[in-house]
Design an enzyme around this catalytic site. Structure first.
Site, mmCIF file in Angstrom:
data_model
loop_
_atom_site.group_PDB
_atom_site.id
_atom_site.type_symbol
_atom_site.label_atom_id
_atom_site.label_comp_id
_atom_site.label_asym_id
_atom_site.label_seq_id
_atom_site.Cartn_x
_atom_site.Cartn_y
_atom_site.Cartn_z
ATOM 1 N N GLY A 159 19.487 -7.110 33.294
ATOM 2 C CA GLY A 159 20.498 -7.168 32.250
ATOM 3 C C GLY A 159 20.169 -8.150 31.149
ATOM 4 O O GLY A 159 20.483 -7.908 29.975
ATOM 5 N N GLU A 199 0.538 3.597 10.463
ATOM 6 C CA GLU A 199 -0.934 3.626 10.463
ATOM 7 C C GLU A 199 -1.456 4.783 11.314
ATOM 8 O O GLU A 199 -2.483 4.692 11.968
ATOM 9 C CB GLU A 199 -1.519 2.302 10.978
ATOM 10 C CG GLU A 199 -0.971 1.052 10.325
ATOM 11 C CD GLU A 199 -1.352 0.928 8.864
ATOM 12 O OE1 GLU A 199 -2.199 1.711 8.391
ATOM 13 O OE2 GLU A 199 -0.777 0.063 8.188
ATOM 14 N N PHE A 240 0.863 -1.189 0.000
ATOM 15 C CA PHE A 240 0.000 0.000 0.000
ATOM 16 C C PHE A 240 0.892 1.228 0.000
ATOM 17 O O PHE A 240 1.572 1.513 0.997
ATOM 18 C CB PHE A 240 -0.889 -0.032 1.243
ATOM 19 C CG PHE A 240 -1.959 1.021 1.276
ATOM 20 C CD1 PHE A 240 -3.059 0.938 0.440
ATOM 21 C CD2 PHE A 240 -1.879 2.075 2.175
ATOM 22 C CE1 PHE A 240 -4.071 1.903 0.484
ATOM 23 C CE2 PHE A 240 -2.873 3.044 2.233
ATOM 24 C CZ PHE A 240 -3.974 2.950 1.381
ATOM 25 N N ALA A 241 0.924 1.959 -1.126
ATOM 26 C CA ALA A 241 1.864 3.061 -1.294
ATOM 27 C C ALA A 241 1.147 4.402 -1.169
ATOM 28 O O ALA A 241 0.656 4.958 -2.154
ATOM 29 C CB ALA A 241 2.558 2.948 -2.651
ATOM 30 N N ALA A 272 4.566 13.805 2.758
ATOM 31 C CA ALA A 272 3.148 13.505 3.014
ATOM 32 C C ALA A 272 3.060 12.224 3.830
ATOM 33 O O ALA A 272 3.101 11.125 3.290
ATOM 34 C CB ALA A 272 2.374 13.355 1.703
ATOM 35 N N GLY A 273 2.978 12.397 5.135
ATOM 36 C CA GLY A 273 2.847 11.245 6.023
ATOM 37 C C GLY A 273 1.578 11.396 6.841
ATOM 38 O O GLY A 273 0.505 10.957 6.444
#
Length: 388
Positions: free
Chosen positions: A341, A364, A122-123, A129-130
């Site tokens: 640790g 998202e 999904f581009a 633009a985020g």
């Protein structure tokens, strides 16, 4: 909504065994290779993982939202790379087609996505633009029976291995609003489309992410999802509303796994003559983790059922994603603290999950964007307006 509770209980039990017996033992290998091995991908495909949310008519399992989130909570208790490998096909890589695709588009691509033969991506996001998705600059110019796409996308999950891209592009350069955006289906072999080298990331080894470049990329006009210009942003919001519920479930599975690991370790590790889990301050950390996990699970299931009932869950989906992703980060931090640790040493599952789950609060929609969305919708629901 669970269509056949008895059968689905068996499905979840089988999935739980598969995660513990087949996937968890391969986690270190995935981390070392930075990929999900081919034999695992083939097995996931054979077992139908790629088609969970794709309708049965196209070869998928046709899971309801409630079924999907319950399955996601189980699958995501293994390394995030496994669910990411199938996740775009069961989520953002196919949902636009399921929601708004034409019958011809659905018939062509959904069976390939459901079988795993094709991996979707999904581009939407771009360098500028985020969070403000409507600011995208990728253009799609009509040229006869085709469109010519130009632009760059970034942070695209599975882009290096995807065969089909859902690309958001601006078809109306004079309209800078959401109405000027359209969604396109672009196959990898299309001239002009290329992907960059996978990013080197803080975590989520085995889940390839890269840029997508579109240079004079020429696609048929029939590639527009739904067949009409200007519907891309509405399609994207449909995709994201469902995916945010799905992702909330995918945040909850790792939290469950981390708490299980922390409880097992603190019960066998001894200090001052008793198990570490015997100390009340450690018990407080355990209690906080368990409480938040249960709250997230209940919220997600409630929202999934509302969506299955046809309700508008735009705000609830934001609430789910915001709460579950932040919850998972808090659980990760507490579990590292409980292990001391050991929780800081590479090779332990909690150390790996601690790095992996940090991304949940970013993609998202960042937590801050969801806060704004939730607040604005709450104010509007109360009948108030901010500004003109």
């Amino acid at each position: 909504m669970i269509r056949d509770p008895s059968a689905f209980d068996e499905t979840l039990s089988a999935l739980r065994r598969y995660v513990r017996e087949r996937l968890i033992p391969r986690e270190a290998e995935v981390e070392r290779l930075d990929e999900v091995p081919a034999d695992v991908v083939e097995d996931l495909a054979t077992r139908g993982f790629f088609g969970w949310s794709i309708p049965e008519a196209w070869g998928g399992a046709g899971m309801t939202t409630e079924e999907l989130v319950l399955g996601a909570m189980e699958l995501s208790q293994a390394s995030v790379a496994f669910r990411a490998r199938v996740g775009t096909n069961t989520g953002i890589g196919s949902e636009a087609l399921v929601a708004d695709g034409t019958p011809a588009q659905q018939a062509r691509y959904l069976p390939l996505l459901a079988s795993g033969e094709l991996t979707g991506a999904f581009a939407l996001t771009e360098p500028d633009a985020g969070s403000d998705a409507t600011a995208l600059k990728t253009s799609a110019v009509r040229d006869g029976d085709h469109y010519v796409l130009n632009g760059t996308k970034c942070f695209i999950t599975n882009a290096p291995i995807a065969g089909l891209f859902t690309v958001m592009a601006r078809t109306d350069p004079s309209d800078r609003s959401a109405s000027g955006i359209s969604a396109f289906l672009v196959e990898r072999a299309t001239p002009g489309l290329s992907t960059g080298e996978p990013y080197r990331k803080m975590g989520q080894a085995g889940s390839p992410v890269s840029e997508v470049h579109l240079i004079d990329c020429r696609v048929p006009a029939t590639s527009i999802i739904g067949g009409a210009e200007g519907m891309g942003f509405k399609t994207a919001m449909k995709v994201l509303n469902k995916q945010r519920i799905h992702l909330a479930a995918l945040c909850t599975g790792p939290a469950i796994r981390m708490l299980d690991e922390a409880v097992a370790w603190t019960c066998q590790r001894r200090q001052f003559g008793q198990p570490v889990a015997g100390f009340q301050l450690v018990q407080a950390l355990i209690a906080d983790c368990q409480t938040e996990i249960q709250a997230a699970r209940a919220l997600i299931l409630q929202t999934a059922r509302q969506r299955d009932d046809g309700e508008d869950v735009a705000m609830q989906a934001s609430i789910c994603k915001y709460f579950a992703s932040e919850m998972c980060g808090r659980v990760a931090d507490r579990c590292v603290q409980m292990l001391g640790g050991t929780g800081f040493i590479q090779g332990h599952p909690i150390e790996r999950f601690y790095r992996d789950v940090r991304l949940f609060r970013l993609y998202e929609g960042t937590s801050q964007i969801h806060q704004l969305n939730i607040a604005k919708r709450t104010i509007a629901a109360a009948g108030h307006r901010l500004g003109d």
